[in-house]
Design an enzyme around this catalytic site. Structure first.
Site, PDB file in Angstrom:
ATOM      1  N   GLU A 142       9.762 -11.843 -44.861  1.00 24.20           N
ATOM      2  CA  GLU A 142      10.498 -12.833 -45.642  1.00 24.20           C
ATOM      3  C   GLU A 142       9.874 -14.224 -45.564  1.00 24.20           C
ATOM      4  O   GLU A 142       9.989 -15.007 -46.503  1.00 24.20           O
ATOM      5  CB  GLU A 142      11.946 -12.925 -45.145  1.00 24.20           C
ATOM      6  CG  GLU A 142      12.764 -11.671 -45.394  1.00 24.20           C
ATOM      7  CD  GLU A 142      14.064 -11.652 -44.586  1.00 24.20           C
ATOM      8  OE1 GLU A 142      14.543 -12.737 -44.201  1.00 24.20           O
ATOM      9  OE2 GLU A 142      14.593 -10.554 -44.334  1.00 24.20           O
ATOM     10  N   LYS A 149      26.648  -8.551 -30.729  1.00 22.61           N
ATOM     11  CA  LYS A 149      26.520  -9.393 -31.918  1.00 22.61           C
ATOM     12  C   LYS A 149      27.576  -8.956 -32.915  1.00 22.61           C
ATOM     13  O   LYS A 149      27.822  -7.756 -33.062  1.00 22.61           O
ATOM     14  CB  LYS A 149      25.146  -9.205 -32.578  1.00 22.61           C
ATOM     15  CG  LYS A 149      23.993  -9.875 -31.887  1.00 22.61           C
ATOM     16  CD  LYS A 149      22.733  -9.688 -32.737  1.00 22.61           C
ATOM     17  CE  LYS A 149      21.513 -10.093 -31.939  1.00 22.61           C
ATOM     18  NZ  LYS A 149      20.261  -9.694 -32.616  1.00 22.61           N
ATOM     19  N   ILE A 183       8.921  -6.025 -42.050  1.00 24.28           N
ATOM     20  CA  ILE A 183       7.925  -6.551 -41.116  1.00 24.28           C
ATOM     21  C   ILE A 183       8.551  -7.642 -40.256  1.00 24.28           C
ATOM     22  O   ILE A 183       8.810  -8.760 -40.715  1.00 24.28           O
ATOM     23  CB  ILE A 183       6.694  -7.116 -41.856  1.00 24.28           C
ATOM     24  CG1 ILE A 183       6.170  -6.109 -42.887  1.00 24.28           C
ATOM     25  CG2 ILE A 183       5.596  -7.463 -40.854  1.00 24.28           C
ATOM     26  CD1 ILE A 183       5.065  -6.654 -43.777  1.00 24.28           C
ATOM     27  N   ASP A 215      20.668   3.961 -37.819  1.00 23.34           N
ATOM     28  CA  ASP A 215      19.359   3.494 -38.300  1.00 23.34           C
ATOM     29  C   ASP A 215      18.541   4.622 -38.913  1.00 23.34           C
ATOM     30  O   ASP A 215      17.676   4.393 -39.751  1.00 23.34           O
ATOM     31  CB  ASP A 215      18.538   2.916 -37.132  1.00 23.34           C
ATOM     32  CG  ASP A 215      18.945   1.504 -36.762  1.00 23.34           C
ATOM     33  OD1 ASP A 215      20.011   1.060 -37.222  1.00 23.34           O
ATOM     34  OD2 ASP A 215      18.201   0.845 -36.011  1.00 23.34           O
ATOM     35  N   ASN A 262       8.998  -8.279 -35.593  1.00 20.67           N
ATOM     36  CA  ASN A 262       8.248  -7.951 -34.377  1.00 20.67           C
ATOM     37  C   ASN A 262       8.054  -6.437 -34.308  1.00 20.67           C
ATOM     38  O   ASN A 262       7.022  -5.932 -33.893  1.00 20.67           O
ATOM     39  CB  ASN A 262       8.977  -8.475 -33.141  1.00 20.67           C
ATOM     40  CG  ASN A 262       8.091  -8.433 -31.914  1.00 20.67           C
ATOM     41  OD1 ASN A 262       6.921  -8.800 -31.972  1.00 20.67           O
ATOM     42  ND2 ASN A 262       8.611  -7.946 -30.795  1.00 20.67           N
ATOM     43  N   GLY A 263       9.078  -5.700 -34.740  1.00 24.80           N
ATOM     44  CA  GLY A 263       8.927  -4.275 -35.037  1.00 24.80           C
ATOM     45  C   GLY A 263       8.720  -4.166 -36.539  1.00 24.80           C
ATOM     46  O   GLY A 263       9.238  -4.985 -37.295  1.00 24.80           O
TER      47      GLY A 263
END
Length: 398
Positions: free
Chosen positions: A333, A16, A208, A147, A210-211
């Site tokens: 969101e 990506k 918030i 991360d 899926n993870g």
């Protein structure tokens, strides 16, 4: 002077990218190369409201990067490769070696490689992307953005597990935390929106998707976060269990005859919202099912909100109060229902939220608290790519 920076997220069979103009933080182009090394490789490039797609055989990441650069030139997005001033690369795990982003050198590559056992699915793929870009664009800076780095400010009492201390010293077993780039971006953005120095703010950031992970951010520094040694720990997630009693693993093995690896797979891929509901890991599906009276969908949503509640309360206690609660990432969101479930009952700690404002915000930035609320509640769309591009400029000395 503006810089054109590529923000890169390389997977084992995907790449990506976003081409971002800094300091304007303007998105020039974005795209995705899928199925690298597999049949049916595909490239998608978006720019100026247009979309280009192509399918061709792409054998490895070097070829993928070459094709991506060719497309950027052929589509007139850049004149030639010299227009690109630097690249920033998402790297999942920096361990304790990288408390901040780093300009990539041969030694930094080796250090990232040495952390493979902490992130066996991600770090090798991230490294393939870095090596491909360094090979094809040797004259510009390449920066690794981790991360985990943002959470390296956590104090010992937050990151240590109550295990024999030598496990930490010998094997690096500790809480690392994840989604750091996202938590960093939204906390800085919250300070901008409020017009206050981040050093004065106590923020609880709820990433918030899926993870999912929650972070306590005091004065701009992460002081605790819900994910742990791996992203399996913390709140209930789409398919991940979040926190459980560790003694359940041998118990399940004994009852089912499954291996430790198989049980871990269940905890990562068959648990969470999917496990409780038995139908879906997608909150939109579960909200619909709950409306139709399906009790397990309702139960999954209740457990999900309850776990997030628990972390918000504990982090408010940890920081001796809270000034801002942030919702971000796909669900945070876009789902006013999830936000409502999470915020319900938090008035005791100064959170007074407006149901009308909450119901109107989907994927856009804004406040959902009443003006008199001591604690501000803000929805902030995350932008990890911009954070990566900023660090590419900063650490690449552009």
């Amino acid at each position: 002077m503006s810089n054109l920076v590529l923000a890169i997220n390389a997977g084992s069979s995907s790449l990506k990218f976003q081409l971002i103009e800094i300091p304007e933080e303007k998105l020039v182009s974005k795209g995705l190369i899928e199925r690298i090394g597999l049949k049916g490789s595909k490239i998608t490039v978006e720019y100026d409201g247009r979309k280009f797609t192509d399918e061709k055989e792409i054998n490895d990441h070097v070829q993928a990067v070459n094709i991506m650069l060719d497309n950027l030139i052929d589509l007139g997005i850049i004149r030639d490769i010299n227009d690109i001033d630097g690249t920033g690369h998402r790297v999942v795990h920096g361990g304790e070696l990288f408390p901040e982003s780093a300009l990539v050198t041969n030694n930094v590559e080796k250090q990232i490689e040495s952390l493979t056992e902490l992130a066996p699915l991600h770090n090798p793929a991230n490294l393939m992307g870095i090596r491909a870009f360094r090979k094809l664009l040797p004259g510009i800076p390449h920066v690794a953005v981790f991360d985990t780095s943002f959470h390296q400010t956590m104090p010992e009492q937050a990151y240590l597990y109550s295990l024999p201390f030598h496990y930490y010293k010998d094997y690096g077993i500790r809480k690392y935390g994840f989604h750091g780039t996202s938590h960093k971006y939204v906390s800085q953005r919250a300070a901008e929106i409020l017009g206050k120095p981040i050093e004065e703010l106590r923020i609880i950031s709820c990433h918030i998707g899926n993870g999912a992970s929650i972070a306590a951010i005091d004065g701009g520094e992460s002081v605790d976060t819900s994910m742990g040694f791996t992203p399996l720990a913390g709140v209930t997630m789409g398919t991940r269990s979040g926190d459980i009693d560790p003694a359940l693993i041998p118990y399940i093995m004994e009852k089912t005859g499954k291996s430790a690896e198989a049980v871990l797979d269940i905890l990562n891929k068959e648990s969470g919202l999917l496990g409780i509901s038995g139908t879906s890991s997608d909150l939109r599906d579960l909200e619909q099912d709950a409306e139709e009276g399906k009790t397990r969908a309702q139960l999954a949503l209740d457990v999900f909100a309850s776990r997030i509640h628990k972390y918000i309360g504990s982090y408010a206690a940890k920081m001796h109060g809270v000034d801002v609660v942030i919702f971000t990432a796909g669900v945070g969101e876009n789902s006013d229902e999830v936000r409502a479930r999470v915020l319900e009952g938090l008035e005791f700690m100064g959170v007074y939220w407006d149901p009308k404002k909450n119901s109107q915000l989907h994927g856009t930035e804004g406040f959902i608290n009443y003006p008199h609320s001591p604690v501000k509640v803000i929805v902030i769309p995350t932008n990890e790519e911009v954070m990566i591009a900023r660090d590419a400029v900063k650490f690449g000395s552009l």
